[in-house]
Scaffold this active site. Structure first.
Site, short mmCIF file in Angstrom:
data_model
loop_
_atom_site.label_atom_id
_atom_site.label_comp_id
_atom_site.label_asym_id
_atom_site.label_seq_id
_atom_site.Cartn_x
_atom_site.Cartn_y
_atom_site.Cartn_z
N LYS A 178 63.38 -48.08 -14.61
CA LYS A 178 64.37 -49.13 -14.32
C LYS A 178 63.64 -50.45 -14.42
O LYS A 178 62.93 -50.87 -13.51
CB LYS A 178 64.93 -48.92 -12.91
N GLU A 253 53.07 -51.20 -5.29
CA GLU A 253 52.21 -52.31 -5.72
C GLU A 253 52.97 -53.57 -5.39
O GLU A 253 53.93 -53.93 -6.08
CB GLU A 253 51.97 -52.23 -7.23
N CYS A 287 50.81 -60.88 -9.49
CA CYS A 287 50.62 -60.36 -8.13
C CYS A 287 49.20 -60.66 -7.64
O CYS A 287 48.98 -60.93 -6.48
CB CYS A 287 50.86 -58.87 -8.13
N GLU A 386 53.23 -65.89 -0.32
CA GLU A 386 53.12 -65.76 -1.78
C GLU A 386 54.15 -66.69 -2.42
O GLU A 386 55.35 -66.55 -2.21
CB GLU A 386 53.41 -64.31 -2.20
#
Ligand code: NAD
Length: 484
Positions: A178, A253, A287, A386
């Site tokens: 997906k 992750e 990331c 973040e």
């Protein structure tokens, strides 16, 4: 209209391209100018059902019947085709994600390398024989989980598909992928390449769609045996909860607030390109972006000045112009990053440099000014959260203990970098930093396909990349044979 060499509005299930069950499509925007450049299928729960059933059939049928070496050969064939089509794949990724063409091409080459690495590894995962009681022979086998679900984000579609689907296939799983609704063209291209390489029908199924529809249906599906998720912490928690209901293992992750630590004895000439590039690459939407730069006091001003010089030289523009930085992925992401820049202003923080924004940038594009903020308090929001944009916080420290306290002082723990010539300190820092990967006198190690990757704390759990991923995408069976 941009030329795309296939129909982007279809799902790929059981080796066939067709419209999604809902018959609806979603727009795909070109981040470089904000225009809708194509549409994708709005996959739903019925598509996911069909994809899981097709994967199960492949797992129990033609794909499951291949030997490990044969599986590896299919992956190697795919790798060669990815390389042949690298320019085309790069163009698609650049259009879709907004990343400069050169970076998109590097992602295509990385995808080929993942398929090469995992293709080569497919027949090299061994079990063990165990010295057990007399009269027994005991051994372990590594077996595939069965049907694995792969939910990937928009920032590095090709790389993340390569490391996750590549490793799962090498172990013999059949996959349902997906991709993210913001960027999924290379996922569709990947399915075409698998098909061309002779991958048995149903081994790879791709269902684009919204996270809360197709993604949620996939993560809650009773027919999957493993979930690999890359994305935000908030959605990661939903995925883990969905997996728990079916007692299915997950690899998460998630995000990061990764630091690079620069000690006064570091080779600054060597460090400088890594300090800046690891923050602004892919417009900061990485990331493992080094969004915090911790610098020892004696060299603090020099490092800030030299980073600022680089920021002022950065060239920003549309992906196909292939400059240093493109736009961020969406209007929403732009708003988020601009919101953080407002926080910087409102808190009176010192902007050491911002890259120039040319007047010629396409008006509808999602551009944000790469911004370097100096003298940031480590507890400030921009040093804790973040941002996922080209904004770096530079934080001063004195000595190893303070460096560690600051570096480990966020909820995240994905990657860290240490710059020092002192060998003892290299090891002390590497061992005490809370991160899944630590780089000494480098950062990112050129992509590090061979190097296990993943997080601690809110950055997630489980490991992808390298050989370690093969263990995650398999389950261990112990066999004890009595023969006395
Ligand atoms: P996101 O979590 O919003 O979306 C990621 C994927 O999850 C997409 O495919 C999305 O459609 C799907 N999704 C969304 N809601 C869902 C739901 N309820 N159920 C199932 N699936 C759902 O993340 P994003 O904004 O696309 O990506 C950015 C985040 O990803 C950042 O936090 C970044 O750090 C992280 N990321 C981590 C890594 C890593 O390897 N650690 C790599 C890339 C990105």
């Amino acid at each position: 209209m941009t030329h795309i060499p296939f129909d982007t509005t279809q799902v790929f299930i059981g080796g066939r391209w067709r419209a999604g069950d809902s018959g609806q499509t979603l727009p795909l925007a070109n981040p470089s100018d904000g225009s809708e450049f194509t549409r994708i299928a709005r996959g739903n729960a019925a598509d996911i059902d069909a994809a899981v059933a097709a994967a199960r059939a492949a797992f129990e049928g033609a794909w499951g019947a291949l030997s490990a070496a044969e599986r590896g050969r299919v992956l190697l064939k795919m790798s060669a085709r990815v390389l042949e089509q690298a320019d085309e794949l790069a163009r698609l990724e650049a259009l879709d994600v907004g990343k400069p063409l050169k970076q998109a091409r590097a992602d295509a080459v990385a995808l080929a390398r993942y398929l090469e690495f995992y293709g080569g590894a497919a027949d090299k995962v061994h079990g063990q024989t165990i010295p057990f009681a007399n009269g027994y022979t005991a051994l372990t086998l590594r077996e595939p989980h069965g049907v694995t679900a792969h939910i990937v984000p928009w920032n590095y579609p090709m790389q993340i598909i390569g490391r996750s689907v590549g490793a799962a296939l090498a172990m013999g799983n059949a996959c349902v992928l997906k991709p993210a609704e913001e960027a999924c063209l290379t996922a569709l291209a990947f399915a075409r390449i698998a098909d061309e390489a002779g991958m048995p029908a149903g081994t790879i199924n791709v269902v684009p769609g919204l996270g809360e529809e197709a993604g949620a249906a996939l993560s809650a599906h009773k027919g999957i045996q493993h979930i690999s998720f890359t994305g935000s912490v908030a959605v990661g928690a939903l995925i883990q909860a969905a997996a728990a209901k079916n007692a299915v293992p997950v690899t998460l992750e998630l995000g990061g607030k990764s630091p690079q630590l620069v000690f006064a004895d570091a080779d600054l000439d060597a460090a400088l390109p890594f300090l800046v590039n690891a923050g602004i690459q892919n417009a900061g939407q990485t990331c493992s972006a080094a969004s915090r730069i911790l610098v020892e006091r004696p060299v603090f001003d020099a490092v800030v000045a030299r980073m600022a010089e680089r920021y002022r030289a950065l060239r920003i523009g549309p992906a196909l112009d292939d400059l240093d930085i493109g736009p961020v992925i969406s209007a929403r992401q732009r708003e988020i990053v601009m919101g953080y820049l407002e926080v910087v202003q409102a808190s009176g923080l010192k902007v050491a440099a911002a890259a120039p924004m040319p007047a010629t940038l396409p008006r509808g594009g999602y551009y944000v000014p790469p911004t370097l903020v100096a003298d940031v308090n480590p507890t400030h929001r921009i040093a804790q959260e973040e941002i996922f944009g080209p904004v770096q916080a530079v934080i001063p420290f004195e000595g190893e203990a303070e460096a560690l306290a600051i570096a480990n002082g966020t909820p995240y723990g994905l990657v860290a970098g240490v710059w020092t010539r002192d060998g003892g300190r290299q090891l002390r820092m590497a061992r005490k930093l809370q991160a899944g990967q630590v780089f000494v006198n480098n950062y990112g190690a050129g992509g590090g396909i061979e190097l296990p990757f993943g997080g601690v704390k809110h950055s997630g759990h489980g490991r992808e990349k390298g050989f370690e991923a093969l263990y995650g995408f398999s389950t261990l069976k112990t066999i004890a044979i009595r023969h006395d």
